[in-house]
Scaffold this motif. Structure first.
Motif, PDB file in Angstrom:
ATOM      1  N   ALA A  72     -18.103 -47.714 -44.185  1.00  0.00           N
ATOM      2  CA  ALA A  72     -17.514 -47.567 -45.520  1.00  0.00           C
ATOM      3  C   ALA A  72     -16.769 -48.839 -45.937  1.00  0.00           C
ATOM      4  O   ALA A  72     -16.871 -49.270 -47.085  1.00  0.00           O
ATOM      5  CB  ALA A  72     -16.579 -46.368 -45.550  1.00  0.00           C
ATOM      6  N   SER A  75     -19.364 -51.524 -46.707  1.00  0.00           N
ATOM      7  CA  SER A  75     -20.014 -51.185 -47.970  1.00  0.00           C
ATOM      8  C   SER A  75     -19.123 -51.519 -49.163  1.00  0.00           C
ATOM      9  O   SER A  75     -19.587 -52.083 -50.159  1.00  0.00           O
ATOM     10  CB  SER A  75     -20.381 -49.702 -47.990  1.00  0.00           C
ATOM     11  N   GLN A  76     -17.849 -51.196 -49.042  1.00  0.00           N
ATOM     12  CA  GLN A  76     -16.896 -51.491 -50.114  1.00  0.00           C
ATOM     13  C   GLN A  76     -16.753 -53.004 -50.306  1.00  0.00           C
ATOM     14  O   GLN A  76     -16.728 -53.494 -51.427  1.00  0.00           O
ATOM     15  CB  GLN A  76     -15.522 -50.878 -49.800  1.00  0.00           C
TER      16      GLN A  76
END
Length: 109
Positions: A72, A75-76
């Motif tokens: 995550a 991805s961010q």
């Protein structure tokens, strides 16, 4: 004008068309039976998973190698355009893995 395709004066289908529809029904039923038989093949062999395979599967199931939080974060960072790739680190890991593979093959001979 096509022969046999026009409805009769009372609005029902022509006899030839009705005969063709009736003739197709057994054919459709046979096709469905064949389709069902093909999708559910009979068992032809017994398969047992070895204890080593069971152990390997259970060990690999939760080895902590997947970190959802890290995915995550990466991805961010990619979405925000802040993720940078360290090409030197990737190259070093590739060389180390290749060397490890070559060493393991040399030790087997």
């Amino acid at each position: 004008m096509k022969i046999g395709n026009s409805p009769s004066p009372d609005g029902s289908a022509s006899p030839a068309k009705a005969e063709r529809a009736t003739a197709r029904k057994p054919e459709a039923a046979a096709t469905e039976t064949i389709r069902q038989a093909a999708s559910a093949p009979a068992a032809s062999a017994q398969v047992e998973i070895s204890s080593a395979a069971k152990l390997a599967a259970s060990a690999g199931a939760d080895d902590g190698s997947f970190d959802a939080a890290k995915v995550a974060r990466i991805s961010q960072a990619i979405t925000e355009g802040k993720f940078t790739i360290n090409a030197n680190a990737i190259a070093d890991k590739l060389v180390a893995n290749a060397q490890e593979l070559l060493d393991s093959r040399a030790n087997k001979h």
